[in-house]
Enzyme design. Structure first.
Site, PDB file in Angstrom:
ATOM      1  N   ARG A  51       4.867  14.346 -12.257  1.00  0.00           N
ATOM      2  CA  ARG A  51       5.964  13.196 -11.947  1.00  0.00           C
ATOM      3  C   ARG A  51       6.877  13.787 -10.861  1.00  0.00           C
ATOM      4  O   ARG A  51       7.075  13.014  -9.875  1.00  0.00           O
ATOM      5  CB  ARG A  51       6.620  12.914 -13.218  1.00  0.00           C
ATOM      6  CG  ARG A  51       5.936  12.051 -14.011  1.00  0.00           C
ATOM      7  CD  ARG A  51       6.211  12.012 -15.595  1.00  0.00           C
ATOM      8  NE  ARG A  51       5.859  13.441 -16.019  1.00  0.00           N
ATOM      9  CZ  ARG A  51       4.491  13.651 -16.186  1.00  0.00           C
ATOM     10  NH1 ARG A  51       3.648  12.623 -16.414  1.00  0.00           N
ATOM     11  NH2 ARG A  51       4.160  14.870 -16.683  1.00  0.00           N
ATOM     12  N   THR A  52       7.522  15.006 -11.117  1.00  0.00           N
ATOM     13  CA  THR A  52       8.354  15.417 -10.107  1.00  0.00           C
ATOM     14  C   THR A  52       7.877  15.536  -8.838  1.00  0.00           C
ATOM     15  O   THR A  52       8.477  15.090  -7.888  1.00  0.00           O
ATOM     16  CB  THR A  52       9.025  16.781 -10.507  1.00  0.00           C
ATOM     17  OG1 THR A  52       9.534  16.753 -11.813  1.00  0.00           O
ATOM     18  CG2 THR A  52      10.166  17.275  -9.588  1.00  0.00           C
ATOM     19  N   LYS A  80      -0.419  37.200  -2.360  1.00  0.00           N
ATOM     20  CA  LYS A  80      -0.431  38.727  -1.604  1.00  0.00           C
ATOM     21  C   LYS A  80       0.635  39.666  -1.742  1.00  0.00           C
ATOM     22  O   LYS A  80       0.657  40.718  -0.968  1.00  0.00           O
ATOM     23  CB  LYS A  80      -0.872  38.343  -0.113  1.00  0.00           C
ATOM     24  CG  LYS A  80      -1.923  37.231   0.177  1.00  0.00           C
ATOM     25  CD  LYS A  80      -1.844  36.884   1.612  1.00  0.00           C
ATOM     26  CE  LYS A  80      -3.020  35.756   1.930  1.00  0.00           C
ATOM     27  NZ  LYS A  80      -2.937  35.507   3.322  1.00  0.00           N
ATOM     28  N   ARG A 101      10.094  24.061  -7.074  1.00  0.00           N
ATOM     29  CA  ARG A 101      10.126  24.442  -8.741  1.00  0.00           C
ATOM     30  C   ARG A 101       9.444  25.667  -8.865  1.00  0.00           C
ATOM     31  O   ARG A 101       8.511  26.202  -7.898  1.00  0.00           O
ATOM     32  CB  ARG A 101       9.141  23.323  -9.265  1.00  0.00           C
ATOM     33  CG  ARG A 101       8.959  23.623 -10.697  1.00  0.00           C
ATOM     34  CD  ARG A 101       7.828  22.710 -11.404  1.00  0.00           C
ATOM     35  NE  ARG A 101       8.920  21.701 -11.883  1.00  0.00           N
ATOM     36  CZ  ARG A 101       8.698  20.649 -12.714  1.00  0.00           C
ATOM     37  NH1 ARG A 101       7.682  20.481 -13.335  1.00  0.00           N
ATOM     38  NH2 ARG A 101       9.418  19.726 -12.684  1.00  0.00           N
ATOM     39  N   HIS A 129      17.076  21.199 -14.081  1.00  0.00           N
ATOM     40  CA  HIS A 129      16.272  20.107 -13.506  1.00  0.00           C
ATOM     41  C   HIS A 129      17.237  19.057 -12.999  1.00  0.00           C
ATOM     42  O   HIS A 129      17.221  17.971 -13.652  1.00  0.00           O
ATOM     43  CB  HIS A 129      15.386  19.799 -14.436  1.00  0.00           C
ATOM     44  CG  HIS A 129      13.968  19.327 -13.785  1.00  0.00           C
ATOM     45  ND1 HIS A 129      14.180  18.704 -12.459  1.00  0.00           N
ATOM     46  CD2 HIS A 129      13.010  18.703 -14.293  1.00  0.00           C
ATOM     47  CE1 HIS A 129      12.880  18.296 -12.183  1.00  0.00           C
ATOM     48  NE2 HIS A 129      12.396  18.190 -13.551  1.00  0.00           N
TER      49      HIS A 129
END
Length: 303
Positions: A51-52, A80, A101, A129
């Site tokens: 959703r986000t 890496k 995120r 959030h």
């Protein structure tokens, strides 16, 4: 806010929250505006999201901008050994805005400090959030007609639930009464109880999911027990299905009650709740598009 970054909901004052709610409403009325022509937004998702990520990317597309980035950290140079600092400094050369995120608490704050462009926190570990919080606030305002003096019941994972933590901080401006329902292993962290006490916010704690508490509520905020936050899977198995909301539990609730959930759900809301007019979680998710359009434009100083 450095560079108008949004890292924590506390980056917005009460007045800024109220102004943003009005801006969200304008985007709901007209979500397709070409105000991001020529702008590039980087979406860096070091942790899975549906959703986000999709709502941020849809917001950019509907506003006429372009999206770069990744939805799987294994496709980035972090595998890496590239540091987060180097990734952010490199990407900020390419984009006008970074949406990130990350699984580490504090990663978004660090990114905002090293980036030359604004950073929007799309979730950092179990910390914050803020864009979810703004869509939650908008959903509450739309369904209740006010943010003031509401009885808000939060259920489930209150320890690791970053959406719960952010919403608590945001609602502190509006004189709520909180009801926290969680097993002891997932109760609201002490720091947030202290915050409520120092802010003069009334709260109550319960370990049982009682209809008497539901019947007091204006907002019932359900949350998923997050398997990914547990290092001991035995502990997760013990609490994963501890609370389930069923339709019959809403029979004597207030007419204005609305059930919210940041999604995804697992077993905490029975499917028989979906057809109840008090279920609002899918509309809540839809509100995320308009909210993120408003947040992006605010970060880029676009009216």
């Amino acid at each position: 806010m450095k560079n108008k970054s949004l890292v924590s909901i506390t980056d917005y004052s009460k007045d800024e929250i109220l102004q943003l709610l009005k801006k969200i409403e304008t985007f709901e009325n007209n979500p397709n505006q070409r105000v991001l022509e020529g702008k590039v937004v980087a979406t860096l998702f070091f942790e899975p999201s549906t959703r986000t990520r999709l709502s941020f990317e849809t917001a950019v597309n509907r506003l006429g901008g372009r999206v770069i980035g990744f939805s799987d950290a294994s496709t980035s140079s972090s595998v890496k050994g590239e540091t987060l600092k180097d990734t952010i400094m490199m990407v900020s050369n390419y984009a006008d805005l970074i949406v990130m995120r990350h699984h580490f608490e504090g990663a978004a704050r660090f990114a905002s400090e090293v980036s030359s462009v604004p950073v929007i926190n799309a979730g950092d570990g179990s910390n914050q959030h803020p864009s979810q919080t703004m869509l939650d606030l908008y959903s509450i305002y739309k369904t209740q007609g006010t943010l003031n003096n509401l009885q808000i019941t939060m259920v489930g994972d209150l320890k690791y639930g970053r959406t719960v933590h952010s919403l608590l901080m945001a609602m502190s401006h509006f004189n709520p009464v909180f009801h926290f329902i969680a097993p002891k292993e997932l109760e609201i962290p002490h720091a947030y109880k202290t915050f409520c006490e120092s802010s003069g916010i009334e709260y109550h704690e319960y370990s049982e999911f009682l209809e008497d508490v539901i019947n007091l509520s204006d907002i019932l905020y359900m949350t998923r027990v997050q398997k990914e936050r547990f290092t001991d899977l035995m502990e997760y198995e013990k609490v994963k299905n501890v609370y389930t909301l069923r339709n019959k539990m809403l029979e004597n609730s207030k007419p204005n009650l609305r059930v919210l959930h940041p999604l995804p759900r697992v077993n905490e809301i029975s499917y028989d709740v979906d057809d109840n007019p008090k279920a609002y979680y899918f509309q809540q998710a839809k509100n995320g598009l308009y909210t993120r359009e408003a947040i992006i434009c605010t970060a880029l100083d676009i009216d």
